[in-house]
Design a protein around this motif. Structure first.
Motif, short mmCIF file in Angstrom:
data_model
loop_
_atom_site.label_atom_id
_atom_site.label_comp_id
_atom_site.label_asym_id
_atom_site.label_seq_id
_atom_site.Cartn_x
_atom_site.Cartn_y
_atom_site.Cartn_z
N ASN A 155 0.82 -1.22 0.00
CA ASN A 155 0.00 0.00 0.00
C ASN A 155 0.85 1.26 0.00
O ASN A 155 0.45 2.28 -0.58
CB ASN A 155 -0.97 -0.03 1.18
CG ASN A 155 -2.09 -1.02 0.96
OD1 ASN A 155 -3.08 -0.71 0.30
ND2 ASN A 155 -1.94 -2.24 1.47
N ASN A 174 -11.86 4.67 -1.50
CA ASN A 174 -11.07 3.47 -1.25
C ASN A 174 -12.00 2.27 -1.32
O ASN A 174 -12.78 2.03 -0.38
CB ASN A 174 -10.35 3.54 0.10
CG ASN A 174 -9.46 2.33 0.33
OD1 ASN A 174 -9.35 1.44 -0.52
ND2 ASN A 174 -8.82 2.29 1.48
N TYR A 345 -7.48 1.73 -4.43
CA TYR A 345 -7.59 0.46 -3.72
C TYR A 345 -6.44 0.38 -2.73
O TYR A 345 -5.29 0.16 -3.11
CB TYR A 345 -7.51 -0.69 -4.72
CG TYR A 345 -7.74 -2.08 -4.14
CD1 TYR A 345 -9.02 -2.57 -3.93
CD2 TYR A 345 -6.66 -2.92 -3.85
CE1 TYR A 345 -9.23 -3.85 -3.43
CE2 TYR A 345 -6.85 -4.19 -3.35
CZ TYR A 345 -8.14 -4.66 -3.15
OH TYR A 345 -8.35 -5.94 -2.67
N PHE A 346 -6.75 0.60 -1.45
CA PHE A 346 -5.75 0.54 -0.38
C PHE A 346 -6.24 -0.41 0.70
O PHE A 346 -7.25 -0.13 1.36
CB PHE A 346 -5.51 1.92 0.23
CG PHE A 346 -4.89 2.91 -0.72
CD1 PHE A 346 -3.55 2.84 -1.03
CD2 PHE A 346 -5.65 3.91 -1.30
CE1 PHE A 346 -2.96 3.74 -1.90
CE2 PHE A 346 -5.08 4.84 -2.17
CZ PHE A 346 -3.73 4.75 -2.48
N GLY A 349 -4.54 1.57 5.54
CA GLY A 349 -4.68 3.03 5.52
C GLY A 349 -5.09 3.55 6.88
O GLY A 349 -4.56 3.11 7.90
#
Length: 387
Positions: A155, A174, A345-346, A349
């Motif tokens: 990430n 996200n 797209y993480f 986080g």
């Protein structure tokens, strides 16, 4: 004898003049020390440590010109990894957000930093500036579980694929966290729960510009949904299809604005090649689920009219928005200033309070990166400094 002495004096003078014109070494002892520190610290950013053997040979050879060349090459290589990432093209596949940082003049920035003695600032400036990256970096350094550490590293790398300058005001979706956040001035201005694409129809990663809000939108039924459900409904029971607002002509099918419309009462105007939008939905029960991957690819927003109100501040009041919705008329209202939206797209986080969090890898993209990287995040040979 006298003429010989004069000749030797002239030769000595010319030699001194030539020596005086040779440029001084650009990389000082201090700047070289700072460069070495950044090279050693690269793994703290989940980056490979670049090969510095050419620099060490140049230093051992006591050749200032070769030292300058080797140090600059190494600095540019490391800076580009911080700025653009160190992954292969295969690892980046499917990431549709264009990285405008490729146009940054790293060589020019390095020259300015060397002249000002600000090498630390030069490297720090290439790191992702978003607040989430700093949280991820701290979590990466503290994590002891190898599998979790690798996911955090993936990430951090994804943030390097994002532009450094996202804008002062933007939306960040996200899909792994099932949330949309409006960021302004580095702060969360609002957070909305979202539903994203199913595993069989994942929401793509891309960016677009939001120029307006469409209240009571018409829905142009996509061909895949026609094949899956709407087409058979029209053939089986055209009266039921009409009652649900579907109208068709010449092979195309649309759904009228209203409470049954699949887009609900709001859709953001954000043209993109995927025909994926942020929109409302008449089915709100799924927002209570923790994992919300149910759509055909679009992003359904939980308090969609609240998002519309947020975006239209200073343009329309909530009362005016509600009046338009109640009219069932399709109305598009332009934003006072268009803002970018990033669909990303993480799987690691932050939560709304800014603390670290990990999210499910619903689309298996972490596993894919790990497989392609063969246990490491990057291949140094794929990183080349811009000329």
């Amino acid at each position: 004898m006298r003429s010989s002495r004069v000749m030797f004096a002239l030769i000595a003078l010319l030699g001194a003049g030539t020596q005086a014109q040779q440029p001084a070494q650009i990389w000082t002892r201090q700047s070289l020390s700072q460069l070495r520190s950044w090279v050693s610290a690269a793994p703290d950013d989940a980056l490979p440590r670049p090969d510095s053997s050419a620099l060490e040979r140049a230093i051992a050879g006591d050749n200032p010109a070769k030292v300058d060349q080797a140090a600059s090459d190494l600095a540019l290589r490391l800076a580009q990894m911080h700025l653009l990432g160190a992954s292969s093209a295969a690892e980046r596949a499917g990431w549709g957000i264009a990285d405008t940082d490729r146009s940054i003049d790293l060589r020019g920035q390095l020259a300015v930093a060397l002249a000002a003695g600000r090498i630390d600032d030069f490297f720090a400036g290439q790191r992702p500036q978003h607040p989430d990256y700093a949280v991820l970096r701290d979590a990466y350094r503290a994590e002891t579980d190898p599998a979790k550490k690798q996911v955090i590293g993936h990430n951090m790398e994804r943030w390097r694929w994002m532009p450094l300058a996202l804008g002062q005001d933007y939306l960040l979706v996200n899909t792994a966290a099932f949330e949309a956040v409006r960021w302004r001035g580095g702060q969360r201005l609002g957070t909305w729960r979202v539903i994203t694409g199913k595993v069989s129809s994942p929401t793509p990663v891309f960016s677009a510009m939001v120029t307006g809000v469409n209240l009571n939108p018409w829905w142009n039924v996509p061909s895949n949904i026609m094949r899956e459900s709407v087409g058979s409904l029209i053939r089986r029971s055209p009266a039921t299809a009409r009652a649900r607002g579907y109208v068709w002509s010449g092979g195309s099918v649309r759904q009228k604005p209203g409470p049954q419309n699949a887009l609900g009462r709001m859709k953001l105007v954000m043209p993109n090649r995927y025909s994926v939008y942020l929109h409302d939905t008449p089915s709100r029960d799924l927002f209570d689920r923790e994992v919300r991957a149910f759509s055909h690819g679009c992003v359904r927003v939980g308090d969609a009219l609240g998002l519309a109100e947020n975006l239209l501040q200073g343009t329309r009041t909530r009362a005016e928005i509600d009046a338009i919705v109640a009219s069932n008329r399709s109305v598009t209202i332009s934003l006072a200033q268009p803002i970018p939206v990033y669909i990303a797209y993480f799987t690691a986080g932050t939560k709304a309070d800014g603390t670290f969090a990990m999210f499910p890898d619903i689309y298996g993209r972490d596993k894919r990166m790990a497989r392609l990287a063969r246990g490491g995040l990057a291949d140094c040979s794929s990183v080349r400094a811009r000329a």
